[in-house]
Design a protein around this motif. Structure first.
Motif, PDB file in Angstrom:
ATOM      1  N   VAL A  34       0.863  -1.172   0.000  1.00  0.00           N
ATOM      2  CA  VAL A  34       0.000   0.000   0.000  1.00  0.00           C
ATOM      3  C   VAL A  34       0.900   1.224   0.000  1.00  0.00           C
ATOM      4  CG1 VAL A  34      -1.756   1.322   1.242  1.00  0.00           C
ATOM      5  CG2 VAL A  34      -1.829  -1.172   1.286  1.00  0.00           C
ATOM      6  N   ALA A  35       0.632   2.144  -0.910  1.00  0.00           N
ATOM      7  CA  ALA A  35       1.356   3.411  -0.964  1.00  0.00           C
ATOM      8  C   ALA A  35       0.379   4.538  -0.683  1.00  0.00           C
ATOM      9  CB  ALA A  35       1.985   3.609  -2.339  1.00  0.00           C
ATOM     10  N   ILE A  36       0.831   5.510   0.090  1.00  0.00           N
ATOM     11  CA  ILE A  36       0.008   6.676   0.418  1.00  0.00           C
ATOM     12  C   ILE A  36       0.863   7.923   0.244  1.00  0.00           C
ATOM     13  CG2 ILE A  36      -1.434   7.798   2.158  1.00  0.00           C
ATOM     14  CD1 ILE A  36      -1.655   5.070   3.567  1.00  0.00           C
ATOM     15  N   VAL A  37       0.292   8.920  -0.416  1.00  0.00           N
ATOM     16  CA  VAL A  37       0.963  10.213  -0.544  1.00  0.00           C
ATOM     17  C   VAL A  37      -0.007  11.283  -0.062  1.00  0.00           C
ATOM     18  CG1 VAL A  37       1.998  11.895  -2.112  1.00  0.00           C
ATOM     19  CG2 VAL A  37       2.417   9.450  -2.457  1.00  0.00           C
ATOM     20  N   GLY A  38       0.472  12.111   0.862  1.00  0.00           N
ATOM     21  CA  GLY A  38      -0.324  13.217   1.379  1.00  0.00           C
ATOM     22  C   GLY A  38       0.389  14.534   1.155  1.00  0.00           C
ATOM     23  N   VAL A  64      -3.847  20.139  -7.569  1.00  0.00           N
ATOM     24  CA  VAL A  64      -3.791  19.432  -6.288  1.00  0.00           C
ATOM     25  C   VAL A  64      -3.707  17.924  -6.543  1.00  0.00           C
ATOM     26  CG1 VAL A  64      -4.998  18.944  -4.133  1.00  0.00           C
ATOM     27  CG2 VAL A  64      -4.968  21.272  -5.023  1.00  0.00           C
ATOM     28  N   GLY A  65      -4.504  17.409  -7.473  1.00  0.00           N
ATOM     29  CA  GLY A  65      -4.438  15.994  -7.824  1.00  0.00           C
ATOM     30  C   GLY A  65      -3.062  15.586  -8.308  1.00  0.00           C
ATOM     31  N   ALA A  66      -2.411  16.470  -9.065  1.00  0.00           N
ATOM     32  CA  ALA A  66      -1.080  16.168  -9.593  1.00  0.00           C
ATOM     33  C   ALA A  66      -0.022  16.091  -8.493  1.00  0.00           C
ATOM     34  CB  ALA A  66      -0.683  17.208 -10.634  1.00  0.00           C
ATOM     35  N   LEU A  67      -0.267  16.733  -7.364  1.00  0.00           N
ATOM     36  CA  LEU A  67       0.679  16.661  -6.241  1.00  0.00           C
ATOM     37  C   LEU A  67       0.731  15.264  -5.640  1.00  0.00           C
ATOM     38  CD1 LEU A  67      -0.168  19.904  -4.228  1.00  0.00           C
ATOM     39  CD2 LEU A  67       1.950  19.448  -5.485  1.00  0.00           C
ATOM     40  N   VAL A  68      -0.408  14.552  -5.653  1.00  0.00           N
ATOM     41  CA  VAL A  68      -0.480  13.294  -4.913  1.00  0.00           C
ATOM     42  C   VAL A  68      -0.791  12.055  -5.757  1.00  0.00           C
ATOM     43  CG1 VAL A  68      -0.966  14.306  -2.645  1.00  0.00           C
ATOM     44  CG2 VAL A  68      -2.854  13.898  -4.215  1.00  0.00           C
ATOM     45  N   GLY A  69      -1.614  12.193  -6.792  1.00  0.00           N
ATOM     46  CA  GLY A  69      -2.073  11.030  -7.557  1.00  0.00           C
ATOM     47  C   GLY A  69      -0.980  10.279  -8.290  1.00  0.00           C
ATOM     48  N   PRO A  70      -0.322  10.892  -9.269  1.00  0.00           N
ATOM     49  CA  PRO A  70       0.736  10.183  -9.998  1.00  0.00           C
ATOM     50  C   PRO A  70       1.888   9.746  -9.095  1.00  0.00           C
ATOM     51  CG  PRO A  70       0.013  12.111 -11.221  1.00  0.00           C
ATOM     52  CD  PRO A  70      -0.636  12.189  -9.873  1.00  0.00           C
ATOM     53  N   VAL A  80      -1.480  -0.727  -9.882  1.00  0.00           N
ATOM     54  CA  VAL A  80      -2.498  -0.428  -8.877  1.00  0.00           C
ATOM     55  C   VAL A  80      -3.700  -1.322  -9.137  1.00  0.00           C
ATOM     56  CG1 VAL A  80      -4.108   1.331  -8.037  1.00  0.00           C
ATOM     57  CG2 VAL A  80      -1.761   1.976  -8.679  1.00  0.00           C
ATOM     58  N   GLU A  81      -4.213  -1.955  -8.070  1.00  0.00           N
ATOM     59  CA  GLU A  81      -5.477  -2.695  -8.173  1.00  0.00           C
ATOM     60  C   GLU A  81      -6.591  -2.021  -7.391  1.00  0.00           C
ATOM     61  OE1 GLU A  81      -5.459  -6.905  -7.521  1.00  0.00           O
ATOM     62  OE2 GLU A  81      -3.752  -7.234  -8.860  1.00  0.00           O
ATOM     63  N   ALA A  82      -6.243  -1.346  -6.289  1.00  0.00           N
ATOM     64  CA  ALA A  82      -7.245  -0.685  -5.451  1.00  0.00           C
ATOM     65  C   ALA A  82      -6.768   0.727  -5.142  1.00  0.00           C
ATOM     66  CB  ALA A  82      -7.465  -1.466  -4.162  1.00  0.00           C
ATOM     67  N   PHE A  83      -7.735   1.655  -5.027  1.00  0.00           N
ATOM     68  CA  PHE A  83      -7.353   3.032  -4.736  1.00  0.00           C
ATOM     69  C   PHE A  83      -8.411   3.756  -3.932  1.00  0.00           C
ATOM     70  CE2 PHE A  83      -8.536   4.453  -9.408  1.00  0.00           C
ATOM     71  CZ  PHE A  83      -9.868   4.157  -9.195  1.00  0.00           C
ATOM     72  N   GLY A  84      -7.998   4.892  -3.355  1.00  0.00           N
ATOM     73  CA  GLY A  84      -8.898   5.730  -2.570  1.00  0.00           C
ATOM     74  C   GLY A  84      -8.271   7.092  -2.336  1.00  0.00           C
ATOM     75  N   LYS A  85      -9.040   7.982  -1.708  1.00  0.00           N
ATOM     76  CA  LYS A  85      -8.576   9.346  -1.472  1.00  0.00           C
ATOM     77  C   LYS A  85      -9.152   9.855  -0.161  1.00  0.00           C
ATOM     78  CE  LYS A  85     -12.478  11.092  -4.136  1.00  0.00           C
ATOM     79  NZ  LYS A  85     -12.949  11.771  -5.343  1.00  0.00           N
ATOM     80  N   ALA A  86      -8.557  10.928   0.355  1.00  0.00           N
ATOM     81  CA  ALA A  86      -9.046  11.501   1.607  1.00  0.00           C
ATOM     82  C   ALA A  86      -8.602  12.949   1.722  1.00  0.00           C
ATOM     83  CB  ALA A  86      -8.529  10.700   2.806  1.00  0.00           C
ATOM     84  N   ALA A  87      -9.281  13.677   2.605  1.00  0.00           N
ATOM     85  CA  ALA A  87      -8.899  15.039   2.954  1.00  0.00           C
ATOM     86  C   ALA A  87      -9.090  15.221   4.454  1.00  0.00           C
ATOM     87  CB  ALA A  87      -9.735  16.058   2.192  1.00  0.00           C
ATOM     88  N   VAL A 167      -4.741  18.349   4.571  1.00  0.00           N
ATOM     89  CA  VAL A 167      -3.908  17.268   4.056  1.00  0.00           C
ATOM     90  C   VAL A 167      -4.756  16.540   3.010  1.00  0.00           C
ATOM     91  CG1 VAL A 167      -2.513  15.237   4.575  1.00  0.00           C
ATOM     92  CG2 VAL A 167      -2.809  17.011   6.324  1.00  0.00           C
ATOM     93  N   VAL A 168      -4.289  16.571   1.768  1.00  0.00           N
ATOM     94  CA  VAL A 168      -4.977  15.915   0.653  1.00  0.00           C
ATOM     95  C   VAL A 168      -4.208  14.639   0.349  1.00  0.00           C
ATOM     96  CG1 VAL A 168      -5.734  16.153  -1.725  1.00  0.00           C
ATOM     97  CG2 VAL A 168      -5.743  18.142  -0.220  1.00  0.00           C
ATOM     98  N   ILE A 169      -4.921  13.500   0.258  1.00  0.00           N
ATOM     99  CA  ILE A 169      -4.265  12.193   0.273  1.00  0.00           C
ATOM    100  C   ILE A 169      -4.782  11.285  -0.835  1.00  0.00           C
ATOM    101  CG2 ILE A 169      -3.811  10.161   1.715  1.00  0.00           C
ATOM    102  CD1 ILE A 169      -4.937  12.186   4.049  1.00  0.00           C
ATOM    103  N   CYS A 170      -3.864  10.544  -1.458  1.00  0.00           N
ATOM    104  CA  CYS A 170      -4.206   9.447  -2.358  1.00  0.00           C
ATOM    105  C   CYS A 170      -3.538   8.179  -1.836  1.00  0.00           C
ATOM    106  CB  CYS A 170      -3.726   9.712  -3.784  1.00  0.00           C
ATOM    107  SG  CYS A 170      -4.749  10.895  -4.679  1.00  0.00           S
ATOM    108  N   ALA A 171      -4.242   7.056  -1.948  1.00  0.00           N
ATOM    109  CA  ALA A 171      -3.714   5.766  -1.505  1.00  0.00           C
ATOM    110  C   ALA A 171      -3.969   4.728  -2.583  1.00  0.00           C
ATOM    111  CB  ALA A 171      -4.388   5.335  -0.199  1.00  0.00           C
ATOM    112  N   ALA A 172      -3.018   3.801  -2.723  1.00  0.00           N
ATOM    113  CA  ALA A 172      -3.134   2.750  -3.742  1.00  0.00           C
ATOM    114  C   ALA A 172      -2.571   1.450  -3.195  1.00  0.00           C
ATOM    115  CB  ALA A 172      -2.370   3.151  -5.006  1.00  0.00           C
TER     116      ALA A 172
END
Length: 191
Positions: A34-38, A64-70, A80-87, A167-172
């Motif tokens: 699992v990788a997470i970028v905030g 903002v998406g470009a900061l965390v998604g890629p 990636v098989e599973a993903f999610g996001k948070a704030a 804190v804007v977050i993407c997880a995969a």
């Protein structure tokens, strides 16, 4: 009214990778990653109430998406098989500020495209003090009904968010839950 290209003030980027090799005493066929970028950013919304949150979210969503998604996809280092996001919104903001930023296709499409996904990103958002944890739901990137990929990961940044930050977050994840073995969606009610 907000300018066409308002500045995004980034205080820090936090990256986290978790690799599970055994679960419940059983070795896994391959490590579950699992990788997470905030990104800890200044809350772009004013401290006082404003009715229109969409105009600003549209203006900054892609950046903002470009900061965390890629970066999250790259950090995972495999498909990636599973993903999610948070704030996670600081105490002098409102949950709607975080919702406006992450529930915007300009934000989500950057991550979805990087992950080669088609489903809507499951999300969590809340207001919290610095260091507060947030649980991020994950689902399969191509079929949200794939039960094996429903999972939740917890993320926190010591010292963030400050009261006027988000804190804007993407997880995969590279797979579904370790040792997933539930029946397919709907099997319990099939005749």
């Amino acid at each position: 009214m907000a300018s066409a290209h308002p500045e995004i003030q980034v205080r820090k980027i936090v990256e986290y990778v978790e690799e599970t090799r055994t679960e419940h005493g059983r070795p896994l066929d391959r490590p579950h990653r699992v990788a997470i970028v905030g990104a800890v950013i200044a809350n772009p919304y004013p401290a006082e109430y404003v009715q229109d949150l969409v105009t600003l979210a549209d203006a900054v969503g892609e950046r903002v998406g470009a900061l965390v998604g890629p970066r999250c996809v790259e950090l995972l280092g495999e498909e990636v098989e599973a993903f999610g996001k948070a704030a996670l919104v600081g105490l002098d903001g409102e949950v709607e500020h975080g919702s406006a930023l992450i529930h915007n296709l300009r934000f989500g499409n950057v991550f979805r495209d990087a992950a080669k996904g088609t489903e809507l990103l499951p999300a969590a958002e809340k207001v919290g003090a610095a260091g507060a944890p947030i649980d991020i739901p994950l689902k399969h990137k191509l079929d949200a009904k794939t039960r094996s990929h429903h999972q939740t990961v917890t993320f926190q940044v010591p010292g963030a968010p400050l009261p006027r930050e988000i804190v804007v977050i993407c997880a995969a994840a590279n797979a579904g839950r370790p040792l997933a073995r539930l029946a397919a969606f709907g099997a319990e009610v099939a005749s």
